[in-house]
Design an enzyme around this catalytic site. Sequence first.
Site, PDB file in Angstrom:
ATOM      1  N   ASN A  45       0.843  -1.201   0.000  1.00 18.52           N
ATOM      2  CA  ASN A  45       0.000   0.000   0.000  1.00 18.52           C
ATOM      3  C   ASN A  45       0.873   1.244   0.000  1.00 18.52           C
ATOM      4  OD1 ASN A  45       0.675  -0.741   2.698  1.00 18.52           O
ATOM      5  ND2 ASN A  45      -1.014   0.463   3.526  1.00 18.52           N
ATOM      6  N   ILE A  46       0.374   2.267  -0.687  1.00 20.51           N
ATOM      7  CA  ILE A  46       1.116   3.520  -0.842  1.00 20.51           C
ATOM      8  C   ILE A  46       0.164   4.663  -0.490  1.00 20.51           C
ATOM      9  CG2 ILE A  46       2.433   4.978  -2.437  1.00 20.51           C
ATOM     10  CD1 ILE A  46       2.799   2.362  -4.184  1.00 20.51           C
ATOM     11  N   GLU A  47       0.359   5.254   0.683  1.00 18.73           N
ATOM     12  CA  GLU A  47      -0.559   6.306   1.149  1.00 18.73           C
ATOM     13  C   GLU A  47      -0.127   7.675   0.648  1.00 18.73           C
ATOM     14  OE1 GLU A  47      -1.069   5.750   5.395  1.00 18.73           O
ATOM     15  OE2 GLU A  47      -2.318   3.981   5.028  1.00 18.73           O
ATOM     16  N   CYS A  56      -4.039   0.690  -2.579  1.00 18.27           N
ATOM     17  CA  CYS A  56      -3.916  -0.538  -1.787  1.00 18.27           C
ATOM     18  C   CYS A  56      -2.847  -1.464  -2.382  1.00 18.27           C
ATOM     19  CB  CYS A  56      -5.238  -1.291  -1.774  1.00 18.27           C
ATOM     20  SG  CYS A  56      -6.547  -0.474  -0.857  1.00 18.27           S
ATOM     21  N   GLU A  58      -3.065  -4.590  -3.106  1.00 20.01           N
ATOM     22  CA  GLU A  58      -3.603  -5.452  -4.162  1.00 20.01           C
ATOM     23  C   GLU A  58      -3.595  -4.736  -5.505  1.00 20.01           C
ATOM     24  OE1 GLU A  58      -4.822  -4.714  -1.216  1.00 20.01           O
ATOM     25  OE2 GLU A  58      -6.327  -6.148  -0.515  1.00 20.01           O
ATOM     26  N   CYS A  93     -10.351  -4.515   0.141  1.00 23.85           N
ATOM     27  CA  CYS A  93     -11.450  -3.533   0.167  1.00 23.85           C
ATOM     28  C   CYS A  93     -12.324  -3.714  -1.070  1.00 23.85           C
ATOM     29  CB  CYS A  93     -10.893  -2.110   0.237  1.00 23.85           C
ATOM     30  SG  CYS A  93     -10.289  -1.472  -1.336  1.00 23.85           S
ATOM     31  N   CYS A  96     -10.705  -2.864  -4.490  1.00 24.85           N
ATOM     32  CA  CYS A  96      -9.761  -3.895  -4.962  1.00 24.85           C
ATOM     33  C   CYS A  96     -10.501  -5.123  -5.483  1.00 24.85           C
ATOM     34  CB  CYS A  96      -8.781  -4.274  -3.864  1.00 24.85           C
ATOM     35  SG  CYS A  96      -7.585  -2.957  -3.534  1.00 24.85           S
TER      36      CYS A  96
HETATM   37  N1  THU Z   1      -5.298  -1.331   2.472  1.00 23.62           N
HETATM   38  C1  THU Z   1      -4.736  -2.166   1.564  1.00 23.62           C
HETATM   39  O1  THU Z   1      -3.626  -1.921   1.068  1.00 23.62           O
HETATM   40  N2  THU Z   1      -5.398  -3.290   1.221  1.00 23.62           N
HETATM   41  C2  THU Z   1      -6.547  -3.706   1.803  1.00 23.62           C
HETATM   42  O2  THU Z   1      -7.038  -4.757   1.460  1.00 23.62           O
HETATM   43  C3  THU Z   1      -7.188  -2.889   2.843  1.00 23.62           C
HETATM   44  C4  THU Z   1      -6.601  -1.543   3.050  1.00 23.62           C
HETATM   45  C5  THU Z   1      -4.539  -0.154   2.911  1.00 23.62           C
HETATM   46  C6  THU Z   1      -5.049   1.175   2.473  1.00 23.62           C
HETATM   47  C7  THU Z   1      -4.472   2.083   3.535  1.00 23.62           C
HETATM   48  O3  THU Z   1      -3.160   2.424   3.196  1.00 23.62           O
HETATM   49  C8  THU Z   1      -4.421   1.219   4.776  1.00 23.62           C
HETATM   50  O4  THU Z   1      -4.520  -0.113   4.334  1.00 23.62           O
HETATM   51  C9  THU Z   1      -5.532   1.513   5.780  1.00 23.62           C
HETATM   52  O5  THU Z   1      -6.752   1.492   5.172  1.00 23.62           O
END
Ligand code: THU
Length: 141
Positions: A45-47, A56, A58, A93, A96
Amino acid sequence: MEKKQIEEMIELAMGQLAYSYAPYSNFKVGAALLTESGKLYTGCNIENAAYTPTNCAERTAFFKAVSEGERSFQAICVVGGKDGILTEYAAPCGVCRQVMMEFCDPDRFRIILATGIDQYEVFALKELLPLGFGPDNIREV
Ligand code: THU
């Protein structure tokens, strides 16, 4: 799916936790995506400070693979947890799941959720996205 293949994917997904960029949630996620031909693509994941551009793990894996010409996939493994500590399954989520629906057969594509090399469960995309809307629904008749 073979246990050895699943274990390889769990290890790869866990390795991605080190690359997760999650300074806002501290929730680190890693993924490993298996193509039909047996190739593996990873993702984390890259915020973002503006929040909504966050990607996300995925989707990072899918977009890396699709951008390199891949179109057929067998399975994805996802691991995640606060500070990268895997206490429970990190299920994909809704966004995804919809991206998976675009490229994968919901009956055949497998989603592996893991908290450790020997602790995992395997789901079909159809189980996690029942009555999903995909490319077949807008195909010309
Ligand atoms: N996130 C994912 O990378 N994959 C998921 O299946 C659920 C959520 C990440 C998004 C965000 O960076 C962090 O988790 C919190 O929501």
